[in-house]
Enzyme design. Sequence first.
Site, PDB file in Angstrom:
ATOM      1  N   SER A 198       0.832  -1.200   0.000  1.00 21.07           N
ATOM      2  CA  SER A 198       0.000   0.000   0.000  1.00 21.07           C
ATOM      3  C   SER A 198       0.867   1.251   0.000  1.00 21.07           C
ATOM      4  O   SER A 198       2.089   1.186   0.108  1.00 21.07           O
ATOM      5  CB  SER A 198      -0.930   0.011   1.223  1.00 21.07           C
ATOM      6  OG  SER A 198      -0.194   0.309   2.394  1.00 21.07           O
TER       7      SER A 198
ATOM      8  N   SER B 257      -3.345   6.621   5.672  1.00 19.15           N
ATOM      9  CA  SER B 257      -2.733   5.579   6.493  1.00 19.15           C
ATOM     10  C   SER B 257      -3.686   5.168   7.598  1.00 19.15           C
ATOM     11  O   SER B 257      -4.156   6.005   8.382  1.00 19.15           O
ATOM     12  CB  SER B 257      -1.423   6.087   7.106  1.00 19.15           C
ATOM     13  OG  SER B 257      -0.902   5.148   8.032  1.00 19.15           O
TER      14      SER B 257
ATOM     15  N   LYS C 212       4.608   0.547   9.805  1.00 19.61           N
ATOM     16  CA  LYS C 212       4.392   1.949  10.160  1.00 19.61           C
ATOM     17  C   LYS C 212       5.650   2.477  10.854  1.00 19.61           C
ATOM     18  O   LYS C 212       6.609   1.746  11.064  1.00 19.61           O
ATOM     19  CB  LYS C 212       3.186   2.120  11.097  1.00 19.61           C
ATOM     20  CG  LYS C 212       1.873   1.537  10.597  1.00 19.61           C
ATOM     21  CD  LYS C 212       1.304   2.255   9.390  1.00 19.61           C
ATOM     22  CE  LYS C 212       0.006   1.599   8.918  1.00 19.61           C
ATOM     23  NZ  LYS C 212      -0.494   2.194   7.661  1.00 19.61           N
TER      24      LYS C 212
ATOM     25  N   SER D 296       0.725   3.692   2.305  1.00 26.26           N
ATOM     26  CA  SER D 296       0.650   4.348   3.613  1.00 26.26           C
ATOM     27  C   SER D 296       1.993   4.867   4.111  1.00 26.26           C
ATOM     28  O   SER D 296       2.033   5.727   4.995  1.00 26.26           O
ATOM     29  CB  SER D 296       0.061   3.391   4.654  1.00 26.26           C
ATOM     30  OG  SER D 296       0.964   2.340   4.948  1.00 26.26           O
TER      31      SER D 296
END
Length: 266
Positions: free
Chosen positions: A72, A219, A129, A74
């Site tokens: 993704s 995100s 993250k 994010s």
Amino acid sequence: MKWFEIGLVVLTFATGIIWLLDRLFFARRRAATAGLLDEEPAVVDYSRAFFPVLAAVLVLRSFIAEPYKIPSSSMMPNLLIGDFILVNKFSYGLRLPVNNHKVVALGEPARGDVVVFKPPHDPDQNWIKRVVGLPGDQIAFRGDTLYINGEAMRYTPIGEYVGQGRGAEMNGATLLTEHLPGRDHSVLEWIDRAAPSGQGEWTVPEGHYFVMGDNRDNSEDSRFWTQTHFLPEENLRGKAFLIWLNCEGWFCTGSFDPSRIGTSIK
């Protein structure tokens, strides 16, 4: 990924046990009856050949480094869709495969680390993250600004983001440098939207972390997790440290960006 890990563990132990039992018991029996040590069943032959390879892969993935693919946007602009990364598996302690139980404590995440983890609301997946909040921190996000223990983080505008390939989906976003305490990194944000999302204040409990994506407006991170806004320490998988490939499609038949090979993750 979980089923691959379970399959790897099962195959490693199965081939190892078959090979060991044959060496301890059945090989001598065959030698006594046939006079030959090399006439062994096919399953033993395959186990003897594959066990060292499977064991090496299991040790490498479980305790040294594990590969992941970024699915993704994010973590843009630092990580793009199609990036293949390596994750250091011993930065935060040695953990057993499958159940992720820590057996040797070696270190803890630092603020600014990019971490791979199992999200508390979906533990069968692996997400990535950046750690912005440590245990005991007061975290707030107001407008487009991150606050840590009451102090607003500084941002240095770089310009308008221009990406290539899969990175082009965020073209036009504002590119900034966020100055975390002791760690600078790039973030993206949209400045023309009416109402920023993910606003709030949180206190990070002991044994937990607060994580956010670098693509702040795209995100699903600690700001939005409803059951708990925090990442438990036991859900950590490791620290991302290197991009070793960027491509799309089977055998990289789609887009391919050789410039990202060997890029350190900061």
